[in-house]
Design an enzyme around this catalytic site. Structure first.
Site, PDB file in Angstrom:
ATOM      1  CG  ASN A  61      -0.510   0.144   2.635  1.00  0.00           C
ATOM      2  OD1 ASN A  61       1.215   0.313   2.381  1.00  0.00           O
ATOM      3  ND2 ASN A  61      -0.997  -0.033   3.298  1.00  0.00           N
ATOM      4  CB  THR A  97       7.349   1.859   5.243  1.00  0.00           C
ATOM      5  OG1 THR A  97       7.213   0.076   5.154  1.00  0.00           O
ATOM      6  CG2 THR A  97       6.653   2.934   6.476  1.00  0.00           C
ATOM      7  CE1 TYR A 128       8.365  -4.306  13.083  1.00  0.00           C
ATOM      8  CE2 TYR A 128       9.810  -4.308  14.877  1.00  0.00           C
ATOM      9  CZ  TYR A 128       9.215  -4.209  13.809  1.00  0.00           C
ATOM     10  OH  TYR A 128      10.178  -5.408  12.531  1.00  0.00           O
ATOM     11  CE  LYS A 166       7.065  -7.653  11.863  1.00  0.00           C
ATOM     12  NZ  LYS A 166       7.103  -8.187  10.858  1.00  0.00           N
TER      13      LYS A 166
END
Length: 319
Positions: free
Chosen positions: A33, A36, A141, A145
């Site tokens: 998308n 980044t 983050y 994860k």
């Protein structure tokens, strides 16, 4: 020729992986998308199918392999929108697992050394559970994860999906985003521009720096390993899912990294300056890659100085 999907394939690692897979003659689809990821990372690549979509949405089509790479991975990017980061980790994992359940794809999921947090065990083996702050600025983050690994485990145990986890340690090389805030790209760009090189804390925190070509080689060795080979390796070790560290076990202080960069750019007028250490920044980070060597015969080959020289050339040519 395999039909391959790379979620987050326009990012740094995805761009290098895409090039390797195309060179081997595979049919590659990149889903991104561009939150980044960068379009220029895919420029000039022939034979890539691009799906501009959010990894959190259902994925159509059928594939043989899926590389699950979608998630902001540098602190400035993943802290910009923590909810986006967290949900991309979780929903992005769920969507590729649903895809695999539907079409029988094999998945390699990019987890991270951040699951170990600020480790109390050094170096970090796969058996270490980690030391992570669930309520810190990095938690969106780190915990995203960690939870994605759990989701992969549960889908594997419930549906028999062939999913493999890679815990990636600091990786650098061509196609890094110059604005992503990673230490290697920061130092190189600051030195090329003649700006002060910024160290946080006293620069004594350690990292292990892996050149991206070594990581891609590890991905390929892991993805092509037969399921029965992995089962024979991991089951006696008490692992319900294959999980491997991939990183370079060479350990350097951040200050040593800065000095290496300056040594490769003697014409730079840059000098080192110090700033306060950000919250939850790990003090030591080094992978134990015993399992990857024993299971796959894989270990990094590119020394830091050589990898930095290649990366400096890339940034010098792309500034």
């Amino acid at each position: 020729m395999a039909r391959i999907l790379i979620t987050g394939g326009a990012g740094f690692i995805g761009a290098n992986l895409t090039r390797r897979l195309l060179a081997l003659g595979h049919a590659v689809t990149v889903l991104d998308n561009f939150y980044t990821g960068r379009r220029e990372n895919l420029a000039g690549l022939h034979g890539v199918t691009l799906l501009e979509a959010d990894a959190r949405a259902p994925i159509e089509g059928a594939y043989d392999w899926v590389f699950s790479l979608a998630c902001p991975a540098s602190p400035p990017h993943y802290q910009r929108d923590p909810l986006f980061t967290l949900t991309t980790s979780l929903e992005g994992m769920r969507r590729v697992l649903e895809l695999a359940h539907r079409c029988g794809a094999r998945i390699l999921h990019a987890s991270t050394s951040e699951v170990y947090g600020d480790p109390l065990v050094h170096p970090q083996p796969e058996s270490y559970w980690g030391h992570v702050n669930t309520l810190g600025i990095r938690s969106c983050y780190d915990e995203g994860k960690r939870a994605a690994e759990t989701m992969a485990l549960e889908y594997r145990q419930t549906f028999g999906i062939d999913v493999r986890l890679v815990r990636i340690f600091n990786t650098y090389g061509p196609h890094m985003d110059p604005k992503d805030g990673r230490v290697v790209s920061n130092f190189i760009l600051q030195a090329l521009r003649g700006e002060p090189i910024t160290l946080y804390g006293d620069g004594g925190q350690t990292r292990s720096f892996q050149y991206v070509d070594d990581l891609v080689e590890g991905f390929m060795a892991y993805m092509t390993a037969a399921p029965e080979t992995l089962d024979a390796f991991f089951t006696p070790r008490g692992c319900a899912i294959p999980v491997l560290n991939m990183g370079n076990p060479g350990e350097f202080t951040v200050r040593q990294l800065a000095e290496e960069v300056l040594g490769l750019l003697p014409e730079s007028p840059s000098h080192i300056v110090f700033r306060p250490l950000p919250g939850d920044d790990p003090k030591r980070r080094k992978p134990d890659i015993t399992w990857a060597k024993a299971c796959l015969g894989w270990e990094p080959r590119v020394p830091l100085r050589e990898g930095l020289a290649r990366t400096i050339d890339y940034f010098r040519n792309h500034l």
